[in-house]
Write an enzyme that holds these catalytic residues in place. Structure first.
Site, PDB file in Angstrom:
ATOM      1  N   CYS A   2      55.339  54.100  38.571  1.00  0.00           N
ATOM      2  CA  CYS A   2      54.030  54.740  38.729  1.00  0.00           C
ATOM      3  C   CYS A   2      53.434  55.107  37.377  1.00  0.00           C
ATOM      4  CB  CYS A   2      54.166  56.007  39.553  1.00  0.00           C
ATOM      5  SG  CYS A   2      54.931  55.733  41.144  1.00  0.00           S
ATOM      6  N   ARG A  27      53.175  48.588  33.902  1.00  0.00           N
ATOM      7  CA  ARG A  27      54.356  49.286  34.403  1.00  0.00           C
ATOM      8  C   ARG A  27      54.781  48.782  35.784  1.00  0.00           C
ATOM      9  NH1 ARG A  27      54.897  54.328  31.700  1.00  0.00           N
ATOM     10  NH2 ARG A  27      55.695  55.417  33.511  1.00  0.00           N
ATOM     11  N   TRP A  74      54.043  52.652  42.477  1.00  0.00           N
ATOM     12  CA  TRP A  74      55.089  51.652  42.699  1.00  0.00           C
ATOM     13  C   TRP A  74      55.939  52.232  43.816  1.00  0.00           C
ATOM     14  CZ3 TRP A  74      60.506  50.993  41.839  1.00  0.00           C
ATOM     15  CH2 TRP A  74      60.928  49.666  41.690  1.00  0.00           C
ATOM     16  N   ASN A 100      54.739  60.741  39.547  1.00  0.00           N
ATOM     17  CA  ASN A 100      55.594  59.635  39.123  1.00  0.00           C
ATOM     18  C   ASN A 100      57.031  60.123  39.241  1.00  0.00           C
ATOM     19  OD1 ASN A 100      57.034  57.695  37.747  1.00  0.00           O
ATOM     20  ND2 ASN A 100      56.208  58.192  35.728  1.00  0.00           N
ATOM     21  N   GLY A 101      57.883  59.412  39.946  1.00  0.00           N
ATOM     22  CA  GLY A 101      59.280  59.825  40.056  1.00  0.00           C
ATOM     23  C   GLY A 101      59.668  60.054  41.507  1.00  0.00           C
ATOM     24  N   GLU A 485      70.216  36.332  27.715  1.00  0.00           N
ATOM     25  CA  GLU A 485      68.812  36.728  27.568  1.00  0.00           C
ATOM     26  C   GLU A 485      67.874  35.590  28.013  1.00  0.00           C
ATOM     27  OE1 GLU A 485      67.282  39.284  27.409  1.00  0.00           O
ATOM     28  OE2 GLU A 485      65.312  38.844  26.613  1.00  0.00           O
ATOM     29  N   LYS A 489      65.158  35.906  31.069  1.00  0.00           N
ATOM     30  CA  LYS A 489      63.731  35.646  30.871  1.00  0.00           C
ATOM     31  C   LYS A 489      63.242  34.659  31.928  1.00  0.00           C
ATOM     32  CE  LYS A 489      62.575  38.222  28.960  1.00  0.00           C
ATOM     33  NZ  LYS A 489      63.475  39.201  28.432  1.00  0.00           N
ATOM     34  N   GLU A 492      63.271  36.204  35.608  1.00  0.00           N
ATOM     35  CA  GLU A 492      62.363  37.297  35.961  1.00  0.00           C
ATOM     36  C   GLU A 492      60.900  36.872  36.050  1.00  0.00           C
ATOM     37  OE1 GLU A 492      62.309  40.818  33.435  1.00  0.00           O
ATOM     38  OE2 GLU A 492      62.623  39.613  31.653  1.00  0.00           O
ATOM     39  N   HIS A 508      86.574  27.337  34.359  1.00  0.00           N
ATOM     40  CA  HIS A 508      87.347  28.251  35.223  1.00  0.00           C
ATOM     41  C   HIS A 508      86.628  28.496  36.543  1.00  0.00           C
ATOM     42  CE1 HIS A 508      90.253  28.810  32.083  1.00  0.00           C
ATOM     43  NE2 HIS A 508      89.272  29.052  31.234  1.00  0.00           N
ATOM     44  N   LYS A 607      57.832  47.710  34.252  1.00  0.00           N
ATOM     45  CA  LYS A 607      58.143  47.691  32.817  1.00  0.00           C
ATOM     46  C   LYS A 607      59.143  48.776  32.465  1.00  0.00           C
ATOM     47  CE  LYS A 607      57.696  46.491  28.523  1.00  0.00           C
ATOM     48  NZ  LYS A 607      58.492  45.299  28.150  1.00  0.00           N
TER      49      LYS A 607
HETATM   50  O1  M6R Z   1      62.815  50.064  28.316  1.00  0.00           O
HETATM   51  P1  M6R Z   1      64.213  49.524  28.338  1.00  0.00           P
HETATM   52  O2  M6R Z   1      64.521  48.717  27.132  1.00  0.00           O
HETATM   53  O3  M6R Z   1      65.232  50.612  28.549  1.00  0.00           O
HETATM   54  O4  M6R Z   1      64.281  48.593  29.592  1.00  0.00           O
HETATM   55  C1  M6R Z   1      65.493  47.989  29.976  1.00  0.00           C
HETATM   56  C2  M6R Z   1      65.280  46.896  30.995  1.00  0.00           C
HETATM   57  O5  M6R Z   1      64.698  47.426  32.161  1.00  0.00           O
HETATM   58  C3  M6R Z   1      64.392  45.778  30.454  1.00  0.00           C
HETATM   59  O6  M6R Z   1      64.897  45.224  29.287  1.00  0.00           O
HETATM   60  C4  M6R Z   1      64.233  44.672  31.515  1.00  0.00           C
HETATM   61  O7  M6R Z   1      65.446  44.015  31.711  1.00  0.00           O
HETATM   62  C5  M6R Z   1      63.140  43.679  31.089  1.00  0.00           C
HETATM   63  N1  M6R Z   1      62.334  43.359  32.222  1.00  0.00           N
HETATM   64  C6  M6R Z   1      63.669  42.411  30.549  1.00  0.00           C
HETATM   65  O8  M6R Z   1      62.671  41.524  30.190  1.00  0.00           O
END
Ligand code: M6R
Length: 612
Positions: A2, A27, A74, A100-101, A485, A489, A492, A508, A607
């Protein structure tokens, strides 16, 4: 997650609040709403969907008011819908709340309000409980909003930030922070509240950070902050040097692409802040002495998602250079593991946003056990930064796209700088080695620029491969961390099922999945592991896989067994991750673009993950 925005001043609030909410879209959200205070009372408009849907809904309506609050929701409690969207109001409609929360005890509070106060609820949300509770307390105390908010938060457990307006206290916003981000913006004759800095950049650069368990009261002329005992708190104003352009697309089609291209600058900024003219790393503001470092029996690195992948490189680098054992864990596991951490542990938390709840909770657990806390954060003044003993800031600038790119490469840079710094204090590396890695780092911005020049090649690759349903990423040593990584990417933003594995582990079990035309992205940048990696490529090639190799320029041997090869500029083995991730980021971007996905705001993701 949020997003909250509030404005009080002399201008019409609607446009300003909507502007701010648009800057928080990154976000992640599924509905939006605003509440304006005017002479008719509190006026609320809310809509499921995007801010554009809310704008279309209120188009043509004359919504006046120079004080108001807005929200992007959200969904957590209750499905995304017009009804569940914020703001929520008290039973008499005099008070509106954005939130928010999560309020953990909302069911208990709700039942009590129904039984004792005969309150009726329209939704299943925890936010409606806050609005109704403040409404009841407000009536009981004769109409003082600040008292009502204070009394309400005393009863609420959980992690939250709220913004509240009342129809009978003109030109005033009351907000409260408990474990969820909240800042106040200070303008001339106008004041703001927001969940994050980009929401305010168009209007102000002067920010007040709100701490946990603090209430902030904004009127057009002042921002007043009070602690949990209602004592006034003096807070310095922080100048934010980000510009509005930093938080806008600047001609790029997506924030993600812009942020990929900003990596040379971000890496350079992060390096220049920490490497002096003499080539020595200076950790100004970080109070680690040689004695402290020699006393550490281990380093524990904890983070989530992409930040965790940067931490994996940290393990390789710190162990190799400083010879201190490093454990690494994802924050959501660490906090419930009863980890072996004590005052001889250096705990490194990595978080772009500095607001990730799991990382924050892990940090608190490590602190409770006596560890020394060093955090790596991008957002100045964020919760993780504030709760750490020392902070190593990345200078990536605002990262808006949900998929992290430039924050990751700057986190990698921090890992090298910390590794070298610790190694220097431990006396475990020679001056030549230290100087050599510093030199390699200093040319990284130019080499990332070189790597980016291959984007056409990668777009072509994406055109061939975008319709595959499964992709494997393999690598050895630091390349196995980059493989994770690259895989994250891709999954997601393109929603392709991808999977990363240390190349030596293939046989394995996972190699059973290889079929003709299975896509394998093989990251093979480590000279000392090249023969091993080559054998792994041969193994998957023998199962007819389509192998895309990522290798250092000049390593033509790899072409023999690869279907395609993408080269990165030549560099020392240690620092290849800063370059090898670039084609993987671009590949994910172009695949998602060709598939027509919502690249900056992928489905189901936010985010900044401020809930557990
Ligand atoms: O703000 P942060 O670096 O703590 O966030 C951690 C993860 O939520 C963040 O890296 C997430 O995996 C991203 N969507 C990756 O692209």
């Amino acid at each position: 997650m949020c997003g909250i925005v509030g404005y009080t001043g002399s201008e019409q609030a609607k446009g300003i609040i909507l502007d701010g909410l648009k800057k928080l879209e990154y976000r992640g959200y599924d509905s939006a709403g605003i509440a304006l205070q005017n002479k008719e009372g509190i006026l609320v408009r809310k809509k499921q969907g995007k801010i554009a849907d809310l704008e279309a809904f209120i188009k043509g309506e004359r919504l006046v008011g120079t004080t108001g609050i807005g929200h992007t929701r959200w969904a957590t409690h209750g499905v995304p819908s017009d009804l569940n969207a914020h703001p929520h109001t008290s039973s008499d409609g005099e008070i509106a709340v954005v939130h928010n929360g999560i309020v953990e005890n909302y069911v208990e509070l709700r039942n009590r309000l129904i039984e004792k106060n005969n309150i009726k609820f329209d939704t299943e949300t925890d936010t409606e409980v806050i609005a109704k509770l403040i409404g009841v307390l407000h009536r009981q105390n004769g109409g003082n909003l600040e008292d009502a908010v204070y009394d309400a938060v005393k009863e609420m457990s959980g992690a939250y930030a709220i913004g509240v307006v009342s129809s009978n206290e003109k030109d005033k916003i009351v907000a409260y922070r408990k474990d969820a981000p909240l800042i106040a913006g200070v303008g001339n004759g106008c004041k703001f509240i927001a969940s994050d800095i980009p929401a305010l950049l168009k209007y102000v650069n002067d920010i007040c950070l709100i701490e946990n368990d603090e209430m902030v009261v904004c009127t057009p002329d002042e921002v007043k902050i009070y602690d949990s005992s209602r004592r006034p708190v003096k807070r310095d104003i922080m100048k934010v040097n980000w510009s509005i352009e930093d938080a806008e697309k600047g001609g790029y089609e997506h924030f993600m692409l812009k942020e990929i291209y900003e990596q040379p600058k971000a890496v350079e900024e992060t390096l220049l802040r920490r490497i002096g003219d003499d080539g020595k790393i200076k950790l100004d503001g970080i109070s680690l002495t040689a004695e402290d470092v020699k006393n550490f029996s281990k380093v524990y690195i904890v983070a989530c998602g992409t930040a965790y992948h940067a931490g994996m490189l940290g393990k390789y680098v710190i162990e190799k250079m400083a010879r201190i054992p490093v454990e690494i864990d994802v924050a959501s596991e660490f906090r419930y593991r009863n980890p072996v951490v004590d005052e001889k542990t250096l705990f490194i938390a990595i978080s772009q946003s500095g607001e990730t709840l799991d990382t924050l909770a892990a940090l608190r657990e490590a602190k409770r056990c006596g560890a020394r806390i060093l955090s790596i954060c991008n957002v100045v003044g964020s919760s993780v930064a504030r709760e750490s003993d020392d902070v190593f800031y990345t200078w990536a600038g605002p990262e808006i796209a949900v998929a992290s790119t430039k924050a990751y490469t700057t986190q990698l840079v921090c890992m090298y700088l910390i590794g070298l710094y610790l190694a220097d204090l431990m006396g475990t590396i020679s001056k030549e080695y230290y100087d050599g890695i510093v030199r390699e780092l200093m040319v990284m911005p130019a080499k990332i620029t070189e790597a980016l020049k291959r984007s056409n090649e990668i777009e072509e690759l994406a055109k061939h491969l975008y319709n595959r349903t499964q992709v494997f990423f393999i690598g050895r040593g630091v390349d196995s961390a980059v493989a994770l990584e690259g895989s994250l990417k891709l999954k997601e933003i393109s929603y392709i099922n991808s999977f990363a594995i240390a190349a030596g582990e293939l046989k394995h079990g996972t190699i059973a999945l290889m079929e003709p035309e299975t896509i394998v992205i093989a990251i093979a940048t480590q000279d000392y592991l090249f023969d091993k990696m080559y054998s792994n490529i041969v193994e998957v090639k023998a199962r007819m896989a389509h192998v895309v190799s990522i290798a250092k320029e000049g390593n033509t041997k790899i072409e023999k067994e690869s279907t395609e090869t993408i080269y990165i500029p030549d560099c020392a083995d240690e620092v290849t991750p800063i370059l090898s991730v670039v084609p993987l980021q671009l590949f994910a971007y172009y695949v998602a673009k060709i598939k027509g996905e919502d690249i900056d705001k992928p489905r189901n993701l936010a985010k900044s993950v401020t809930v557990e």
